[in-house]
Design a protein around this motif. Structure first.
Motif, PDB file in Angstrom:
ATOM      1  N   VAL A   5      -2.414   7.225 -14.374  1.00 48.54           N
ATOM      2  CA  VAL A   5      -3.475   7.212 -13.257  1.00 48.54           C
ATOM      3  C   VAL A   5      -3.083   7.328 -11.742  1.00 48.54           C
ATOM      4  CG1 VAL A   5      -5.626   6.464 -12.127  1.00 48.54           C
ATOM      5  CG2 VAL A   5      -5.375   6.079 -14.768  1.00 48.54           C
ATOM      6  N   TYR A   6      -3.579   8.518 -11.178  1.00 46.82           N
ATOM      7  CA  TYR A   6      -3.033   8.462  -9.658  1.00 46.82           C
ATOM      8  C   TYR A   6      -3.820   9.265  -8.982  1.00 46.82           C
ATOM      9  CZ  TYR A   6      -1.212  13.286 -11.236  1.00 46.82           C
ATOM     10  OH  TYR A   6      -1.499  14.500 -11.988  1.00 46.82           O
ATOM     11  N   ASN A 102      -7.696   0.447 -11.626  1.00 44.88           N
ATOM     12  CA  ASN A 102      -6.333   0.916 -11.183  1.00 44.88           C
ATOM     13  C   ASN A 102      -6.759   1.805 -10.034  1.00 44.88           C
ATOM     14  OD1 ASN A 102      -4.918  -0.066 -13.458  1.00 44.88           O
ATOM     15  ND2 ASN A 102      -5.462   1.611 -14.744  1.00 44.88           N
ATOM     16  N   VAL A 103      -7.700   2.392  -9.860  1.00 43.72           N
ATOM     17  CA  VAL A 103      -7.947   3.334  -8.647  1.00 43.72           C
ATOM     18  C   VAL A 103      -8.078   2.568  -7.424  1.00 43.72           C
ATOM     19  CG1 VAL A 103      -9.492   4.736  -7.647  1.00 43.72           C
ATOM     20  CG2 VAL A 103      -8.761   5.268  -9.688  1.00 43.72           C
ATOM     21  N   LEU A 104      -8.644   1.205  -7.862  1.00 42.48           N
ATOM     22  CA  LEU A 104      -8.732   0.342  -6.294  1.00 42.48           C
ATOM     23  C   LEU A 104      -7.533  -0.204  -6.178  1.00 42.48           C
ATOM     24  CD1 LEU A 104     -12.252  -1.594  -7.445  1.00 42.48           C
ATOM     25  CD2 LEU A 104     -11.987   0.324  -5.869  1.00 42.48           C
ATOM     26  N   ARG A 105      -6.712  -0.363  -6.998  1.00 41.90           N
ATOM     27  CA  ARG A 105      -5.213  -0.950  -6.596  1.00 41.90           C
ATOM     28  C   ARG A 105      -4.426   0.230  -5.787  1.00 41.90           C
ATOM     29  NH1 ARG A 105      -0.806   0.093  -8.803  1.00 41.90           N
ATOM     30  NH2 ARG A 105      -1.940   1.019 -10.885  1.00 41.90           N
ATOM     31  N   GLU A 108      -5.759   0.582  -2.474  1.00 45.43           N
ATOM     32  CA  GLU A 108      -5.299  -0.553  -1.274  1.00 45.43           C
ATOM     33  C   GLU A 108      -3.661  -0.192  -1.222  1.00 45.43           C
ATOM     34  OE1 GLU A 108      -5.903  -4.280  -3.087  1.00 45.43           O
ATOM     35  OE2 GLU A 108      -8.339  -3.967  -3.231  1.00 45.43           O
ATOM     36  N   GLU A 109      -2.931   0.231  -1.980  1.00 46.14           N
ATOM     37  CA  GLU A 109      -1.541   0.558  -1.717  1.00 46.14           C
ATOM     38  C   GLU A 109      -1.596   1.879  -0.725  1.00 46.14           C
ATOM     39  OE1 GLU A 109       0.237   1.245  -5.609  1.00 46.14           O
ATOM     40  OE2 GLU A 109       0.119  -1.023  -5.944  1.00 46.14           O
ATOM     41  N   GLN A 110      -2.570   2.946  -1.009  1.00 40.17           N
ATOM     42  CA  GLN A 110      -2.259   3.816  -0.304  1.00 40.17           C
ATOM     43  C   GLN A 110      -2.803   3.543   1.285  1.00 40.17           C
ATOM     44  OE1 GLN A 110      -1.851   6.979  -1.464  1.00 40.17           O
ATOM     45  NE2 GLN A 110      -2.343   8.193  -0.029  1.00 40.17           N
ATOM     46  N   PHE A 111      -3.452   2.573   1.547  1.00 38.17           N
ATOM     47  CA  PHE A 111      -3.801   2.173   2.963  1.00 38.17           C
ATOM     48  C   PHE A 111      -3.746   0.600   2.974  1.00 38.17           C
ATOM     49  CE2 PHE A 111      -6.679   5.638   1.338  1.00 38.17           C
ATOM     50  CZ  PHE A 111      -6.676   6.450   2.696  1.00 38.17           C
ATOM     51  N   PRO A 112      -2.458   0.495   3.369  1.00 42.67           N
ATOM     52  CA  PRO A 112      -1.881  -1.040   3.339  1.00 42.67           C
ATOM     53  C   PRO A 112      -2.341  -1.558   4.772  1.00 42.67           C
ATOM     54  CG  PRO A 112       0.012   0.426   3.677  1.00 42.67           C
ATOM     55  CD  PRO A 112      -1.147   1.353   3.239  1.00 42.67           C
ATOM     56  N   GLN A 113      -2.636  -0.771   5.641  1.00 44.35           N
ATOM     57  CA  GLN A 113      -3.063  -1.577   6.930  1.00 44.35           C
ATOM     58  C   GLN A 113      -4.430  -1.896   6.769  1.00 44.35           C
ATOM     59  OE1 GLN A 113      -3.111   1.658   6.276  1.00 44.35           O
ATOM     60  NE2 GLN A 113      -4.496   2.932   7.313  1.00 44.35           N
TER      61      GLN A 113
END
Length: 313
Positions: A5-6, A102-105, A108-113
């Protein structure tokens, strides 16, 4: 499943495929959660142009699994600490496969700020409530239609940052000649505030109560108003040349109040692919106005020549 998933930013070329997916999603949610002719409120779910509008927001992501479109997620963010999940849908045949978690994880990785995530979901879907709560979202409030959730990403260093202001009371305070460029306001009470002679270019307002807002003598060029309730709004003495209005409900509101337009300059404007049932045009200059390429003046003349009167129409 995690590696399969990505997320990938959607483009205009994806709009038709996403539209087709959303038609499937809306049909599934209608049959699963709604009865008596009710339907979920998903504005423009069956419109390609609505999908293209979301693409322009810059936060519309395709959810892909082995290059197959299995869902979409729309993220609205100020670019600072707060972001909102505006749309999050998974193809029914791919649900219950841990894709959503997995999408929610990945998000959060995509927007670490981002430190505070918010969303709302329908009251009619207990499955949604369980899903978000299982993934760390906390119940915040509710009304008849929606439940509101938030998730806070803890940052132990946040309290020590000089560019953060917490729980400060500024009631009845005046700000004059202050530079507040790139500031971020979250859960701030701004009721009865006033702004004048100020540069508010590229201002972003989302998930905010703007009832009773009064805007005058302001430049709103290139502004976007979307996914908002503008019932009983009055727009007057406004130049709207080049304005693009699409996927908008202009029919009766919840109080059966119709849209009224008076003394509107609409020269060279066009209305396309719209439902105009019971639409009335009264005492208007219709010179050069066409319907499907036919001059309205010619239609009226043909109507009169047939000798049809108001009594025997």
């Amino acid at each position: 499943m995690n590696t399969q998933v990505y997320l990938e930013l959607a483009t205009d070329f994806d709009a038709e495929q996403i539209r087709d997916l959303m038609i499937i999603v809306e049909k599934d949610e209608t049959s699963r959660w709604y009865a008596k002719g009710e339907r979920p409120y998903i504005p423009g779910f069956d419109s390609i142009r609505m999908q293209q509008y979301h693409v322009r927001s810059g936060g519309y992501y395709k959810i892909l699994m082995k290059d197959i479109l299995v869902g979409v997620i729309l993220i609205s963010t100020t670019g600072r600490e707060h972001a909102r999940i505006d749309r999050f849908y998974i193809d029914p045949q791919y649900q219950s496969k841990q894709i959503g978690s997995n999408v929610l994880r990945l998000m959060e990785e995509q927007f670490p700020q981002i430190r505070i995530w918010t969303l709302d979901t329908t009251q009619k879907s207990p499955r949604n409530h369980y899903f978000f709560e299982k993934n760390g979202y906390k119940f915040m409030s509710e009304d008849e239609e929606e439940r509101y959730y938030y998730k806070e990403i803890h940052d132990s260093n946040l309290e020590n940052q000089e560019d953060f202001t917490f729980d400060k009371v500024c009631m009845h305070h005046n700000f004059r000649e202050c530079n507040m460029q790139d500031s971020d306001f979250f859960e701030v009470n701004l009721s009865n505030s006033s702004y004048s002679n100020s540069n508010m270019r590229n201002l972003k307002i989302q998930s905010s109560n703007l009832a009773g807002m009064h805007i005058t003598n302001s430049y709103l060029g290139h502004a976007i108003f979307g996914d908002s309730d503008m019932s009983n709004v009055e727009i007057c003495h406004v130049i709207m040349g080049g304005t693009y209005i699409h996927d908008v409900k202009l029919s009766l509101d919840e109080d059966n109040q119709p849209i009224r337009m008076e003394r509107i300059e609409m020269m060279n404007s066009s209305i396309q692919d719209s439902n105009m049932q019971n639409f009335s045009i009264i005492n208007c200059n219709i010179k050069g106005m066409r319907i499907d390429g036919i001059l309205v003046s010619d239609l009226l003349e043909a109507y009169k020549n047939r000798g049809i009167t108001g009594e025997n129409r």
